[in-house]
Write a protein that holds these residues in place. Structure first.
Motif, PDB file in Angstrom:
ATOM      1  N   ALA A  46       0.818  -1.215   0.000  1.00  0.00           N
ATOM      2  CA  ALA A  46       0.000   0.000   0.000  1.00  0.00           C
ATOM      3  C   ALA A  46       0.846   1.256   0.000  1.00  0.00           C
ATOM      4  N   ASP A  47       0.311   2.299  -0.686  1.00  0.00           N
ATOM      5  CA  ASP A  47       0.968   3.599  -0.594  1.00  0.00           C
ATOM      6  C   ASP A  47       0.443   4.413   0.578  1.00  0.00           C
ATOM      7  N   ASP A  48      -0.527   3.840   1.302  1.00  0.00           N
ATOM      8  CA  ASP A  48      -1.076   4.431   2.514  1.00  0.00           C
ATOM      9  C   ASP A  48      -1.633   3.278   3.331  1.00  0.00           C
ATOM     10  N   ASN A  49      -2.169   3.568   4.511  1.00  0.00           N
ATOM     11  CA  ASN A  49      -2.751   2.486   5.299  1.00  0.00           C
ATOM     12  C   ASN A  49      -3.927   1.852   4.567  1.00  0.00           C
ATOM     13  N   PRO A  50      -4.057   0.524   4.609  1.00  0.00           N
ATOM     14  CA  PRO A  50      -5.237  -0.120   4.011  1.00  0.00           C
ATOM     15  C   PRO A  50      -6.488   0.218   4.813  1.00  0.00           C
ATOM     16  N   ALA A  51      -7.634  -0.135   4.262  1.00  0.00           N
ATOM     17  CA  ALA A  51      -8.908   0.151   4.923  1.00  0.00           C
ATOM     18  C   ALA A  51      -9.848  -1.035   4.769  1.00  0.00           C
ATOM     19  N   SER A  67     -26.743   5.495  14.783  1.00  0.00           N
ATOM     20  CA  SER A  67     -27.731   6.536  14.506  1.00  0.00           C
ATOM     21  C   SER A  67     -27.373   7.349  13.265  1.00  0.00           C
ATOM     22  N   GLN A  68     -26.112   7.296  12.825  1.00  0.00           N
ATOM     23  CA  GLN A  68     -25.687   8.075  11.677  1.00  0.00           C
ATOM     24  C   GLN A  68     -25.611   7.236  10.402  1.00  0.00           C
ATOM     25  N   ALA A  69     -25.787   5.934  10.523  1.00  0.00           N
ATOM     26  CA  ALA A  69     -25.520   5.042   9.409  1.00  0.00           C
ATOM     27  C   ALA A  69     -26.594   5.124   8.338  1.00  0.00           C
ATOM     28  N   ASN A  70     -26.155   4.984   7.106  1.00  0.00           N
ATOM     29  CA  ASN A  70     -27.047   4.918   5.953  1.00  0.00           C
ATOM     30  C   ASN A  70     -26.892   3.534   5.348  1.00  0.00           C
ATOM     31  N   GLU A  71     -27.955   2.740   5.380  1.00  0.00           N
ATOM     32  CA  GLU A  71     -27.840   1.353   4.961  1.00  0.00           C
ATOM     33  C   GLU A  71     -27.611   1.203   3.460  1.00  0.00           C
ATOM     34  N   THR A  72     -27.755   2.269   2.705  1.00  0.00           N
ATOM     35  CA  THR A  72     -27.528   2.171   1.268  1.00  0.00           C
ATOM     36  C   THR A  72     -26.106   2.549   0.882  1.00  0.00           C
ATOM     37  N   SER A  73     -25.294   2.994   1.840  1.00  0.00           N
ATOM     38  CA  SER A  73     -23.951   3.483   1.531  1.00  0.00           C
ATOM     39  C   SER A  73     -22.884   2.558   2.094  1.00  0.00           C
ATOM     40  N   ASN A  74     -21.845   2.321   1.294  1.00  0.00           N
ATOM     41  CA  ASN A  74     -20.677   1.612   1.796  1.00  0.00           C
ATOM     42  C   ASN A  74     -19.849   2.566   2.651  1.00  0.00           C
ATOM     43  N   ALA A  75     -18.913   2.010   3.384  1.00  0.00           N
ATOM     44  CA  ALA A  75     -18.035   2.855   4.181  1.00  0.00           C
ATOM     45  C   ALA A  75     -16.679   2.181   4.324  1.00  0.00           C
ATOM     46  N   ARG A  76     -15.682   2.999   4.590  1.00  0.00           N
ATOM     47  CA  ARG A  76     -14.338   2.496   4.882  1.00  0.00           C
ATOM     48  C   ARG A  76     -14.007   2.759   6.346  1.00  0.00           C
ATOM     49  N   ILE A  77     -13.373   1.775   6.963  1.00  0.00           N
ATOM     50  CA  ILE A  77     -12.890   1.905   8.326  1.00  0.00           C
ATOM     51  C   ILE A  77     -11.366   1.858   8.262  1.00  0.00           C
ATOM     52  N   GLY A  78     -10.725   2.922   8.695  1.00  0.00           N
ATOM     53  CA  GLY A  78      -9.282   3.010   8.584  1.00  0.00           C
ATOM     54  C   GLY A  78      -8.555   2.008   9.460  1.00  0.00           C
ATOM     55  N   ILE A  79      -7.500   1.437   8.930  1.00  0.00           N
ATOM     56  CA  ILE A  79      -6.669   0.466   9.656  1.00  0.00           C
ATOM     57  C   ILE A  79      -5.302   1.103   9.884  1.00  0.00           C
ATOM     58  N   THR A  80      -4.900   1.210  11.130  1.00  0.00           N
ATOM     59  CA  THR A  80      -3.604   1.804  11.456  1.00  0.00           C
ATOM     60  C   THR A  80      -2.549   0.717  11.629  1.00  0.00           C
ATOM     61  N   ASP A  83      -3.175  -1.802  14.515  1.00  0.00           N
ATOM     62  CA  ASP A  83      -4.324  -2.706  14.491  1.00  0.00           C
ATOM     63  C   ASP A  83      -3.921  -4.109  14.061  1.00  0.00           C
ATOM     64  N   ALA A  84      -4.528  -5.103  14.702  1.00  0.00           N
ATOM     65  CA  ALA A  84      -4.277  -6.497  14.366  1.00  0.00           C
ATOM     66  C   ALA A  84      -5.377  -7.030  13.451  1.00  0.00           C
ATOM     67  N   ALA A  85      -5.095  -8.145  12.800  1.00  0.00           N
ATOM     68  CA  ALA A  85      -6.082  -8.763  11.909  1.00  0.00           C
ATOM     69  C   ALA A  85      -7.355  -9.106  12.667  1.00  0.00           C
ATOM     70  N   ASP A  86      -7.230  -9.563  13.896  1.00  0.00           N
ATOM     71  CA  ASP A  86      -8.413  -9.900  14.689  1.00  0.00           C
ATOM     72  C   ASP A  86      -9.290  -8.675  14.936  1.00  0.00           C
ATOM     73  N   ASP A  87      -8.667  -7.501  15.083  1.00  0.00           N
ATOM     74  CA  ASP A  87      -9.441  -6.272  15.250  1.00  0.00           C
ATOM     75  C   ASP A  87     -10.282  -6.003  14.007  1.00  0.00           C
ATOM     76  N   VAL A  88      -9.668  -6.160  12.852  1.00  0.00           N
ATOM     77  CA  VAL A  88     -10.354  -5.888  11.595  1.00  0.00           C
ATOM     78  C   VAL A  88     -11.523  -6.850  11.398  1.00  0.00           C
ATOM     79  N   ILE A  89     -11.291  -8.121  11.689  1.00  0.00           N
ATOM     80  CA  ILE A  89     -12.355  -9.121  11.555  1.00  0.00           C
ATOM     81  C   ILE A  89     -13.507  -8.786  12.496  1.00  0.00           C
ATOM     82  N   ARG A  90     -13.178  -8.357  13.701  1.00  0.00           N
ATOM     83  CA  ARG A  90     -14.213  -7.993  14.679  1.00  0.00           C
ATOM     84  C   ARG A  90     -15.038  -6.814  14.170  1.00  0.00           C
ATOM     85  N   TRP A  91     -14.392  -5.831  13.566  1.00  0.00           N
ATOM     86  CA  TRP A  91     -15.132  -4.690  13.027  1.00  0.00           C
ATOM     87  C   TRP A  91     -16.062  -5.118  11.889  1.00  0.00           C
TER      88      TRP A  91
END
Length: 373
Positions: A46-51, A67-80, A83-91
């Motif tokens: 990656a040229d930056d952190n993956p997501a 309360s802010q989520a829109n079920e029709t929209s995708n989203a990215r969650i930043g990975i620093t 963060d471990a792989a287990d954290d990402v799977i949990r999210w």
């Protein structure tokens, strides 16, 4: 199209794929197969952190931002880097998870995120993926992997064409007489999708020359646990056998047995959803925690099968308004509808109640009758 099918096979094996054209170059890894080695590989290229890319349905189940989520929209969650792989799977698929809202946003190219999630669904994986934009310094390394066939690369336009629809029709591949306990004069006709991924069965009950008009038809999505093993968690097996018997008694018709296990999410994800239901979620919430909509099934295949059988007007055996609407939208006239019920049990009551109250299935007569007992 063949190239997309090869990508789906690799994703199911736990391998990444590369999406690349003149404007984008990303590596996509299915979160279901993520581990520390995979996350390290993504960070390396990656040229930056993956997501982590998730669906709007998944995002809506995350506590910190529900309360802010829109079920029709995708989203990215930043990975620093911390963060471990287990954290990402949990999210990606754990219930009651909390995520810092500051991590969450949209990607630079929602088209790519949408295609990544589409591929995960097609591969019957959890609809979540880790995406990394490939850096200039590592591009040559991945080019070598593509040249040696260690990595599949595909253009976004090719995936879009696959998503838009199959250019070829279903193929009628085989058929035979298969007498059943509830309908002794029965013929099974197997249809295969052009991509070879799934096979669906048209069960022709009785002599087609003497079928009623309109033709009685049942669209039945495969349910291994209910149809084969008699699971008490649903009423699918009873609906299947009851439909065959009912169609036979009316002089014949067709039952379409569709390869859409678990309302289209696949057997593995269905078991994951069952596990979540054991912890108190209803059937719809469980699917949405995993990132799916309330129903991932598509009935275009059913209308194509009926057209191939020269059936254009039907009497539909269903409690599901979505099936009726889908038939009409795909050129099949629904002249009448008949309810088809299984037994209401302590084990399936919550499941049926959720289908009635949240998905609009016509089950009031069944549920009200039980309440009066």
């Amino acid at each position: 199209m063949e190239h997309v099918e090869r990508c789906l096979f690799d994703l199911r094996r736990g391998l990444p794929i590369r999406l690349r054209d003149d404007t984008v170059d990303v590596l996509i890894w299915p979160v279901e197969h993520l581990d520390e080695n995979a996350l390290g590989r993504l960070r390396h290229v990656a040229d930056d952190n993956p997501a982590l890319v998730v669906t709007g349905h998944r995002l809506a189940s995350v506590k910190a931002i529900a309360s802010q989520a829109n079920e029709t929209s995708n989203a990215r969650i930043g990975i620093t880097a911390a963060d471990a792989a287990d954290d990402v799977i949990r999210w990606a698929c754990t219930p009651n998870v909390e995520i810092d809202a500051g991590r969450i946003g949209s990607g630079p190219d929602d088209n790519i995120d949408t295609l990544a999630l589409f591929l995960m669904r097609c591969a019957l994986l959890i609809p979540a993926a880790v995406v990394a934009t490939i850096g200039v310094d590592t591009r040559g390394e991945l080019d070598t992997d593509v040249d040696t066939r260690d990595l599949l690369s595909i253009e976004p336009a090719t995936v879009h064409a696959y998503e838009a629809g199959r250019p070829e029709p279903l193929k009628r591949v085989s058929e035979s007489e298969v007498p059943l306990a509830d309908a002794s004069s029965t013929r099974f006709v197997v249809f295969r999708e052009p991509d070879g991924m799934r096979e669906h069965i048209a069960i022709l009950i009785g002599d087609s020359q003497h079928w009623p008009t309109p033709v009685p038809v049942r669209l039945h999505s495969a349910c291994l646990t209910g149809d084969l093993f008699g699971s008490l968690r649903c009423d699918c097996g009873e609906q299947l056998r009851g439909s065959v018997a009912a169609i036979g008694k009316r002089g014949g018709g067709v039952l379409l047995y569709l390869a859409q296990e678990g309302r289209g999410i696949g057997l593995a994800n269905k078991m994951r959803a069952y596990h979540l239901q054991d912890d108190g979620l209803d059937t719809i919430d469980a699917d949405q925690v995993l990132g799916f909509s309330e129903d991932e099934r598509r009935y275009t295949i059913a209308s194509e099968m009926l057209a191939a059988l020269d059936i254009h007007t039907i009497d539909l055996l269903t409690n599901n308004p979505a099936k009726l609407d889908a038939m009409r939208q795909n050129g099949i006239a629904v002249a009448a509808r008949q309810a088809i019920y299984g037994d209401l049990t302590p084990q399936n009551r919550g499941y049926l109640n959720a289908k009635a109250t949240r998905a609009g299935h016509w089950l009031d007569n069944l549920l009200d009758h039980s309440a009066e007992r």
